[in-house]
Design a protein around this motif. Structure first.
Motif, PDB file in Angstrom:
ATOM      1  N   THR A 101      37.510  15.386  72.361  1.00 47.44           N
ATOM      2  CA  THR A 101      36.562  14.480  71.713  1.00 47.44           C
ATOM      3  C   THR A 101      37.495  13.376  70.640  1.00 47.44           C
ATOM      4  OG1 THR A 101      35.756  15.982  70.305  1.00 47.44           O
ATOM      5  CG2 THR A 101      34.508  15.487  72.445  1.00 47.44           C
ATOM      6  N   GLU A 102      38.596  13.972  70.030  1.00 53.17           N
ATOM      7  CA  GLU A 102      39.106  13.271  69.091  1.00 53.17           C
ATOM      8  C   GLU A 102      40.374  12.689  69.455  1.00 53.17           C
ATOM      9  OE1 GLU A 102      39.820  15.966  65.804  1.00 53.17           O
ATOM     10  OE2 GLU A 102      37.321  16.247  65.585  1.00 53.17           O
ATOM     11  N   ALA A 103      40.572  12.883  70.952  1.00 53.60           N
ATOM     12  CA  ALA A 103      41.641  11.895  71.456  1.00 53.60           C
ATOM     13  C   ALA A 103      41.553  10.514  71.055  1.00 53.60           C
ATOM     14  CB  ALA A 103      41.596  12.394  73.126  1.00 53.60           C
ATOM     15  N   ARG A 104      42.799   9.915  71.005  1.00 45.07           N
ATOM     16  CA  ARG A 104      42.834   8.351  70.732  1.00 45.07           C
ATOM     17  C   ARG A 104      43.516   7.691  71.592  1.00 45.07           C
ATOM     18  NH1 ARG A 104      41.754   6.830  64.857  1.00 45.07           N
ATOM     19  NH2 ARG A 104      41.274   8.704  63.719  1.00 45.07           N
ATOM     20  N   PHE A 111      37.844   9.154  72.021  1.00 46.37           N
ATOM     21  CA  PHE A 111      37.291   9.368  73.502  1.00 46.37           C
ATOM     22  C   PHE A 111      35.887   9.647  73.060  1.00 46.37           C
ATOM     23  CE2 PHE A 111      36.164  12.026  76.897  1.00 46.37           C
ATOM     24  CZ  PHE A 111      36.797  11.228  78.033  1.00 46.37           C
ATOM     25  N   GLY A 112      35.435  10.428  72.275  1.00 48.99           N
ATOM     26  CA  GLY A 112      34.004  10.802  71.644  1.00 48.99           C
ATOM     27  C   GLY A 112      33.213  11.530  72.426  1.00 48.99           C
ATOM     28  N   GLU A 113      32.231  12.087  71.882  1.00 45.81           N
ATOM     29  CA  GLU A 113      31.150  12.798  72.458  1.00 45.81           C
ATOM     30  C   GLU A 113      30.416  12.190  73.578  1.00 45.81           C
ATOM     31  OE1 GLU A 113      27.248  15.189  71.031  1.00 45.81           O
ATOM     32  OE2 GLU A 113      29.219  15.582  69.762  1.00 45.81           O
ATOM     33  N   GLU A 114      30.008  10.928  73.236  1.00 44.43           N
ATOM     34  CA  GLU A 114      29.165  10.119  74.559  1.00 44.43           C
ATOM     35  C   GLU A 114      30.018  10.005  75.681  1.00 44.43           C
ATOM     36  OE1 GLU A 114      26.188   9.437  75.987  1.00 44.43           O
ATOM     37  OE2 GLU A 114      26.095   9.889  74.087  1.00 44.43           O
ATOM     38  N   ARG A 115      31.173   9.732  75.386  1.00 41.31           N
ATOM     39  CA  ARG A 115      32.103   9.346  76.809  1.00 41.31           C
ATOM     40  C   ARG A 115      32.270  10.710  77.518  1.00 41.31           C
ATOM     41  NH1 ARG A 115      35.555   5.108  76.662  1.00 41.31           N
ATOM     42  NH2 ARG A 115      35.683   5.059  74.438  1.00 41.31           N
ATOM     43  N   LEU A 116      32.417  12.047  76.667  1.00 45.91           N
ATOM     44  CA  LEU A 116      32.436  13.142  77.332  1.00 45.91           C
ATOM     45  C   LEU A 116      31.052  13.434  78.095  1.00 45.91           C
ATOM     46  CD1 LEU A 116      33.840  15.787  77.782  1.00 45.91           C
ATOM     47  CD2 LEU A 116      32.928  16.593  75.913  1.00 45.91           C
ATOM     48  N   LEU A 117      29.947  13.323  77.260  1.00 45.83           N
ATOM     49  CA  LEU A 117      28.755  13.548  77.775  1.00 45.83           C
ATOM     50  C   LEU A 117      28.540  12.660  79.349  1.00 45.83           C
ATOM     51  CD1 LEU A 117      26.716  13.991  74.722  1.00 45.83           C
ATOM     52  CD2 LEU A 117      27.588  15.715  76.172  1.00 45.83           C
ATOM     53  N   SER A 118      28.793  11.516  79.300  1.00 48.82           N
ATOM     54  CA  SER A 118      28.639  10.338  80.387  1.00 48.82           C
ATOM     55  C   SER A 118      29.696  10.920  81.403  1.00 48.82           C
ATOM     56  CB  SER A 118      29.262   9.063  79.997  1.00 48.82           C
ATOM     57  OG  SER A 118      29.196   8.267  81.078  1.00 48.82           O
ATOM     58  N   LEU A 119      30.930  11.292  81.316  1.00 40.41           N
ATOM     59  CA  LEU A 119      31.674  11.770  82.142  1.00 40.41           C
ATOM     60  C   LEU A 119      31.101  13.233  82.787  1.00 40.41           C
ATOM     61  CD1 LEU A 119      34.410  11.995  83.726  1.00 40.41           C
ATOM     62  CD2 LEU A 119      35.457  13.228  81.846  1.00 40.41           C
TER      63      LEU A 119
END
Length: 160
Positions: A101-104, A111-119
């Motif tokens: 989630t902290e990847a930039r 990258f963030g939590e919302e992008r992870l959840l969407s994926l």
């Protein structure tokens, strides 16, 4: 899991006091028990400062499981909270490190939590190894393959 993490915390604090060793860690500890009658698994979970895993339902809904507590080896009371949940056929539990989630991106966006959840929602139905590979690939693509932090993904999935 909570008792085991509490024991680890005590051992790390003792090491700190006796050897001036200031190491600490974050950890997610889960124990699974097969539930043959339900064709699923019961999960017992405790977190010591680690990101809460994502419960990915077979239908694509996501939710967090567990309370993060605090890092082990630092505090007398790391605030460990036991959590239980059940995984049914097709459900998955996705553990990951903060390197996900902290990847930039090159422009500095997370990258963030919302992008992870969407994926994860878009990947419901994938087997465990494919799901983990999709997360890893998406994070590396987001960073344009310029990884700056460790990244680990572990997926536990109950077959349908």
């Amino acid at each position: 899991p909570t008792a085991i993490l509490a024991g680890l915390n005590e051992a790390m604090l003792r090491q700190r006091r006796e050897h001036d060793d200031h190491k600490f860690c974050t950890v997610a500890y889960a124990r699974l028990e097969a539930n043959d009658a339900e064709r699923g698994a019961k999960v017992y979970l405790s977190l010591g400062g680690h990101p809460a895993p994502v419960f990915l339902e077979a239908g694509g809904n996501t939710r967090r499981i567990g309370e993060p507590g605090r890092a082990l080896g630092v505090f007398d009371d790391p605030g460990l909270i036991p959590q239980e949940t059940c995984l049914g056929p097709g459900d998955a539990l996705v553990f990951y490190t903060d390197g996900v989630t902290e990847a930039r991106s090159p422009d500095g966006a997370f990258f963030g939590e919302e992008r992870l959840l969407s994926l994860l929602r878009a990947s419901a139905g994938c087997d465990a190894s494919s799901l983990a590979a999709r997360v890893e690939s998406a994070v590396l693509d987001f960073q344009e393959n310029a990884s700056r932090d460790d990244m680990a993904v572990l997926v536990l999935r109950v077959p349908e």
